[in-house]
Design a protein around this motif. Structure first.
Motif, PDB file in Angstrom:
ATOM      1  N   GLU A   1      -2.045 -20.441 -28.055  1.00  0.00           N
ATOM      2  CA  GLU A   1      -2.110 -20.877 -26.662  1.00  0.00           C
ATOM      3  C   GLU A   1      -0.765 -20.697 -25.969  1.00  0.00           C
ATOM      4  OE1 GLU A   1      -4.623 -23.528 -23.996  1.00  0.00           O
ATOM      5  OE2 GLU A   1      -3.991 -24.690 -25.750  1.00  0.00           O
ATOM      6  N   LEU A   2       0.311 -20.997 -26.686  1.00  0.00           N
ATOM      7  CA  LEU A   2       1.649 -20.846 -26.115  1.00  0.00           C
ATOM      8  C   LEU A   2       1.917 -19.388 -25.754  1.00  0.00           C
ATOM      9  CD1 LEU A   2       4.476 -21.920 -25.410  1.00  0.00           C
ATOM     10  CD2 LEU A   2       5.102 -21.585 -27.816  1.00  0.00           C
ATOM     11  N   THR A   3       1.643 -18.478 -26.669  1.00  0.00           N
ATOM     12  CA  THR A   3       1.903 -17.064 -26.394  1.00  0.00           C
ATOM     13  C   THR A   3       1.002 -16.540 -25.280  1.00  0.00           C
ATOM     14  OG1 THR A   3       0.401 -16.433 -28.206  1.00  0.00           O
ATOM     15  CG2 THR A   3       2.746 -16.578 -28.710  1.00  0.00           C
ATOM     16  N   GLN A   4      -0.242 -17.008 -25.252  1.00  0.00           N
ATOM     17  CA  GLN A   4      -1.145 -16.604 -24.177  1.00  0.00           C
ATOM     18  C   GLN A   4      -0.621 -17.084 -22.826  1.00  0.00           C
ATOM     19  OE1 GLN A   4      -5.204 -17.969 -24.583  1.00  0.00           O
ATOM     20  NE2 GLN A   4      -5.848 -17.073 -22.651  1.00  0.00           N
ATOM     21  N   ALA A   5      -0.119 -18.314 -22.802  1.00  0.00           N
ATOM     22  CA  ALA A   5       0.433 -18.873 -21.564  1.00  0.00           C
ATOM     23  C   ALA A   5       1.640 -18.073 -21.098  1.00  0.00           C
ATOM     24  CB  ALA A   5       0.809 -20.332 -21.774  1.00  0.00           C
ATOM     25  N   ILE A   6       2.510 -17.710 -22.022  1.00  0.00           N
ATOM     26  CA  ILE A   6       3.708 -16.941 -21.670  1.00  0.00           C
ATOM     27  C   ILE A   6       3.316 -15.586 -21.088  1.00  0.00           C
ATOM     28  CG2 ILE A   6       5.727 -15.744 -22.607  1.00  0.00           C
ATOM     29  CD1 ILE A   6       5.992 -18.079 -24.622  1.00  0.00           C
ATOM     30  N   HIS A   7       2.392 -14.897 -21.756  1.00  0.00           N
ATOM     31  CA  HIS A   7       1.950 -13.591 -21.263  1.00  0.00           C
ATOM     32  C   HIS A   7       1.293 -13.717 -19.880  1.00  0.00           C
ATOM     33  CE1 HIS A   7       2.756 -10.794 -24.557  1.00  0.00           C
ATOM     34  NE2 HIS A   7       2.450 -11.758 -25.402  1.00  0.00           N
ATOM     35  N   THR A   8       0.491 -14.772 -19.704  1.00  0.00           N
ATOM     36  CA  THR A   8      -0.240 -14.940 -18.451  1.00  0.00           C
ATOM     37  C   THR A   8       0.699 -15.194 -17.281  1.00  0.00           C
ATOM     38  OG1 THR A   8      -2.182 -15.804 -19.624  1.00  0.00           O
ATOM     39  CG2 THR A   8      -2.033 -16.258 -17.262  1.00  0.00           C
ATOM     40  N   VAL A   9       1.615 -16.159 -17.439  1.00  0.00           N
ATOM     41  CA  VAL A   9       2.518 -16.473 -16.330  1.00  0.00           C
ATOM     42  C   VAL A   9       3.502 -15.333 -16.080  1.00  0.00           C
ATOM     43  CG1 VAL A   9       2.294 -18.963 -16.710  1.00  0.00           C
ATOM     44  CG2 VAL A   9       4.215 -17.739 -17.740  1.00  0.00           C
ATOM     45  N   SER A  10       3.862 -14.615 -17.136  1.00  0.00           N
ATOM     46  CA  SER A  10       4.765 -13.485 -16.984  1.00  0.00           C
ATOM     47  C   SER A  10       4.155 -12.412 -16.090  1.00  0.00           C
ATOM     48  CB  SER A  10       5.108 -12.885 -18.345  1.00  0.00           C
ATOM     49  OG  SER A  10       5.903 -11.730 -18.213  1.00  0.00           O
ATOM     50  N   SER A  11       2.832 -12.300 -16.142  1.00  0.00           N
ATOM     51  CA  SER A  11       2.134 -11.308 -15.330  1.00  0.00           C
ATOM     52  C   SER A  11       1.913 -11.784 -13.893  1.00  0.00           C
ATOM     53  CB  SER A  11       0.784 -10.959 -15.968  1.00  0.00           C
ATOM     54  OG  SER A  11      -0.117 -12.049 -15.878  1.00  0.00           O
ATOM     55  N   GLY A  12       2.318 -13.020 -13.621  1.00  0.00           N
ATOM     56  CA  GLY A  12       2.185 -13.557 -12.271  1.00  0.00           C
ATOM     57  C   GLY A  12       0.931 -14.381 -12.049  1.00  0.00           C
ATOM     58  N   LYS A  13       0.139 -14.569 -13.102  1.00  0.00           N
ATOM     59  CA  LYS A  13      -1.090 -15.338 -12.987  1.00  0.00           C
ATOM     60  C   LYS A  13      -0.856 -16.794 -13.400  1.00  0.00           C
ATOM     61  CE  LYS A  13      -3.979 -11.307 -14.024  1.00  0.00           C
ATOM     62  NZ  LYS A  13      -4.979 -10.740 -14.953  1.00  0.00           N
ATOM     63  N   MET A  14      -1.733 -17.666 -12.970  1.00  0.00           N
ATOM     64  CA  MET A  14      -1.643 -19.094 -13.295  1.00  0.00           C
ATOM     65  C   MET A  14      -2.274 -19.369 -14.651  1.00  0.00           C
ATOM     66  SD  MET A  14      -0.594 -22.014 -11.983  1.00  0.00           S
ATOM     67  CE  MET A  14      -0.537 -21.716 -10.219  1.00  0.00           C
TER      68      MET A  14
ATOM     69  N   ILE B   1       7.774 -10.821 -27.165  1.00  0.00           N
ATOM     70  CA  ILE B   1       8.460 -11.992 -26.605  1.00  0.00           C
ATOM     71  C   ILE B   1       9.771 -12.209 -27.344  1.00  0.00           C
ATOM     72  CG2 ILE B   1       8.353 -14.491 -26.243  1.00  0.00           C
ATOM     73  CD1 ILE B   1       5.309 -14.257 -26.159  1.00  0.00           C
ATOM     74  N   THR B   2      10.833 -12.461 -26.599  1.00  0.00           N
ATOM     75  CA  THR B   2      12.112 -12.791 -27.218  1.00  0.00           C
ATOM     76  C   THR B   2      12.737 -13.979 -26.497  1.00  0.00           C
ATOM     77  OG1 THR B   2      14.309 -11.953 -27.816  1.00  0.00           O
ATOM     78  CG2 THR B   2      13.381 -11.148 -25.748  1.00  0.00           C
ATOM     79  N   VAL B   3      13.267 -14.920 -27.262  1.00  0.00           N
ATOM     80  CA  VAL B   3      13.954 -16.083 -26.688  1.00  0.00           C
ATOM     81  C   VAL B   3      15.408 -15.698 -26.443  1.00  0.00           C
ATOM     82  CG1 VAL B   3      14.663 -18.474 -27.047  1.00  0.00           C
ATOM     83  CG2 VAL B   3      12.424 -17.706 -27.852  1.00  0.00           C
ATOM     84  N   VAL B   4      15.828 -15.727 -25.190  1.00  0.00           N
ATOM     85  CA  VAL B   4      17.173 -15.271 -24.827  1.00  0.00           C
ATOM     86  C   VAL B   4      18.169 -16.417 -24.643  1.00  0.00           C
ATOM     87  CG1 VAL B   4      16.361 -13.142 -23.772  1.00  0.00           C
ATOM     88  CG2 VAL B   4      16.540 -15.203 -22.368  1.00  0.00           C
TER      89      VAL B   4
ATOM     90  N   ILE C   1      13.060 -27.347 -29.281  1.00  0.00           N
ATOM     91  CA  ILE C   1      13.633 -26.023 -29.039  1.00  0.00           C
ATOM     92  C   ILE C   1      13.550 -25.161 -30.297  1.00  0.00           C
ATOM     93  CG2 ILE C   1      15.779 -24.778 -28.547  1.00  0.00           C
ATOM     94  CD1 ILE C   1      16.556 -27.098 -26.694  1.00  0.00           C
ATOM     95  N   GLU C   2      13.971 -25.730 -31.424  1.00  0.00           N
ATOM     96  CA  GLU C   2      13.946 -24.972 -32.670  1.00  0.00           C
ATOM     97  C   GLU C   2      12.515 -24.625 -33.082  1.00  0.00           C
ATOM     98  OE1 GLU C   2      16.554 -23.725 -34.073  1.00  0.00           O
ATOM     99  OE2 GLU C   2      17.858 -24.696 -32.596  1.00  0.00           O
ATOM    100  N   GLY C   3      11.588 -25.554 -32.840  1.00  0.00           N
ATOM    101  CA  GLY C   3      10.187 -25.299 -33.159  1.00  0.00           C
ATOM    102  C   GLY C   3       9.610 -24.156 -32.338  1.00  0.00           C
ATOM    103  N   LEU C   4       9.952 -24.125 -31.042  1.00  0.00           N
ATOM    104  CA  LEU C   4       9.481 -23.058 -30.163  1.00  0.00           C
ATOM    105  C   LEU C   4      10.069 -21.710 -30.585  1.00  0.00           C
ATOM    106  CD1 LEU C   4       9.688 -24.829 -26.681  1.00  0.00           C
ATOM    107  CD2 LEU C   4       7.619 -24.241 -27.953  1.00  0.00           C
ATOM    108  N   LYS C   5      11.337 -21.711 -30.946  1.00  0.00           N
ATOM    109  CA  LYS C   5      11.963 -20.476 -31.417  1.00  0.00           C
ATOM    110  C   LYS C   5      11.251 -19.953 -32.663  1.00  0.00           C
ATOM    111  CE  LYS C   5      16.739 -21.255 -29.871  1.00  0.00           C
ATOM    112  NZ  LYS C   5      18.133 -21.476 -30.361  1.00  0.00           N
ATOM    113  N   LEU C   6      10.931 -20.877 -33.563  1.00  0.00           N
ATOM    114  CA  LEU C   6      10.258 -20.501 -34.806  1.00  0.00           C
ATOM    115  C   LEU C   6       8.874 -19.928 -34.526  1.00  0.00           C
ATOM    116  CD1 LEU C   6      10.613 -20.574 -37.896  1.00  0.00           C
ATOM    117  CD2 LEU C   6       9.516 -22.816 -37.881  1.00  0.00           C
ATOM    118  N   LEU C   7       8.152 -20.556 -33.599  1.00  0.00           N
ATOM    119  CA  LEU C   7       6.816 -20.081 -33.251  1.00  0.00           C
ATOM    120  C   LEU C   7       6.844 -18.677 -32.650  1.00  0.00           C
ATOM    121  CD1 LEU C   7       5.082 -23.211 -31.648  1.00  0.00           C
ATOM    122  CD2 LEU C   7       4.468 -22.102 -33.798  1.00  0.00           C
ATOM    123  N   LEU C   8       7.890 -18.390 -31.900  1.00  0.00           N
ATOM    124  CA  LEU C   8       7.934 -17.144 -31.145  1.00  0.00           C
ATOM    125  C   LEU C   8       8.710 -16.019 -31.827  1.00  0.00           C
ATOM    126  CD1 LEU C   8       8.595 -18.689 -27.602  1.00  0.00           C
ATOM    127  CD2 LEU C   8       6.412 -17.823 -28.492  1.00  0.00           C
ATOM    128  N   GLN C   9       9.342 -16.320 -32.939  1.00  0.00           N
ATOM    129  CA  GLN C   9      10.245 -15.338 -33.535  1.00  0.00           C
ATOM    130  C   GLN C   9       9.556 -14.065 -34.016  1.00  0.00           C
ATOM    131  OE1 GLN C   9      12.231 -17.135 -36.877  1.00  0.00           O
ATOM    132  NE2 GLN C   9      10.403 -17.216 -38.162  1.00  0.00           N
TER     133      GLN C   9
END
Length: 214
Positions: free
Chosen positions: A110-123, A27-30, A14-22
């Motif tokens: 890759e993580l940020t690309q995945a987040i953007h992609t699924v957020s847009s409704g794509k697989m 993108i914001t971790v809520v 969890i902490e690692g993901l927060k650090l990657l995305l900060q």
């Protein structure tokens, strides 16, 4: 702004993901949780766009949690982030409504690309996951029933499974195999996840039907 909620049973992840995305401007971790039950409450409170969800967790596993979350919040986008590479787990996760599936060795890009992609409704599937899915489809008619539905169990998992079938308690299994009580429970939980069963009775039924102990 894409609001992300993390559900993983390891605080370091969890902490690692927060650090990657900060530093990601869009993108914001809520929020975050270490189990699906707490994750459900957190999702209700923070109303995220994307939930990053692990599979192997205490209580409700990620596969069942995914189905539950999507049923409750149909517009929610689930991104599975896990170490599991078995095609059956990928299939179950996607079948339960996940929009993406990536492995925990993925990098920030890759993580940020995945987040953007699924957020847009794509697989979104990472390269290795995509290869696994394609290979599973290609091999679908070639595998035997006994190993076509489920991933292979490890040697230690089979040892634990055989003792479960012999009606040994968790402590008896630990004593016989010279491992800890917790390790036995971890093996049991992993087998439940791999087979898609909810409890030991279901695991025993599947094990006998498909001879998973062999």
């Amino acid at each position: 702004m894409i609001k992300v909620f993390i559900v993983d049973d390891h605080q370091m992840v969890i902490e690692g993901l927060k650090l990657l995305l900060q530093d990601e401007a869009q993108i914001t971790v809520v929020g975050n949780a270490m189990c699906a039950e707490d994750g459900e409450e957190g999702i209700a409170q923070s109303n995220p766009d994307v939930v990053i969800l692990d599979i192997n967790m205490p209580g409700i596993n990620g596969i069942d949690a995914c189905k539950k979350f999507i049923k409750k919040w149909p517009e929610l986008k689930i991104l599975a982030l896990t170490m599991h590479k078995e095609s059956s787990l990928i299939k179950m996760m996607l079948g339960n409504g996940a929009k993406g599936y990536i492995l925990k060795n993925a990098g920030k890009d890759e993580l940020t690309q995945a987040i953007h992609t699924v957020s847009s409704g794509k697989m979104y599937l990472d390269d290795l996951t995509n290869e696994i899915v394609i290979k599973a489809m290609a091999d679908g008619n070639k595998v035997k029933k006994s190993n076509g539905l489920f991933p292979k169990l490890s040697r230690r998992e089979k040892e634990v499974l055989k003792l479960i079938l012999d009606e040994c308690t968790t402590q008896e299994i630990a004593d016989k195999l010279f491992i800890s009580f917790g390790t036995v429970e971890t093996h049991r939980r992993n087998m439940l996840i791999k087979t898609g069963t909810r409890n030991t009775a279901g695991l025993v039924k599947i094990a006998m039907e498909f001879e998973l102990y062999k």
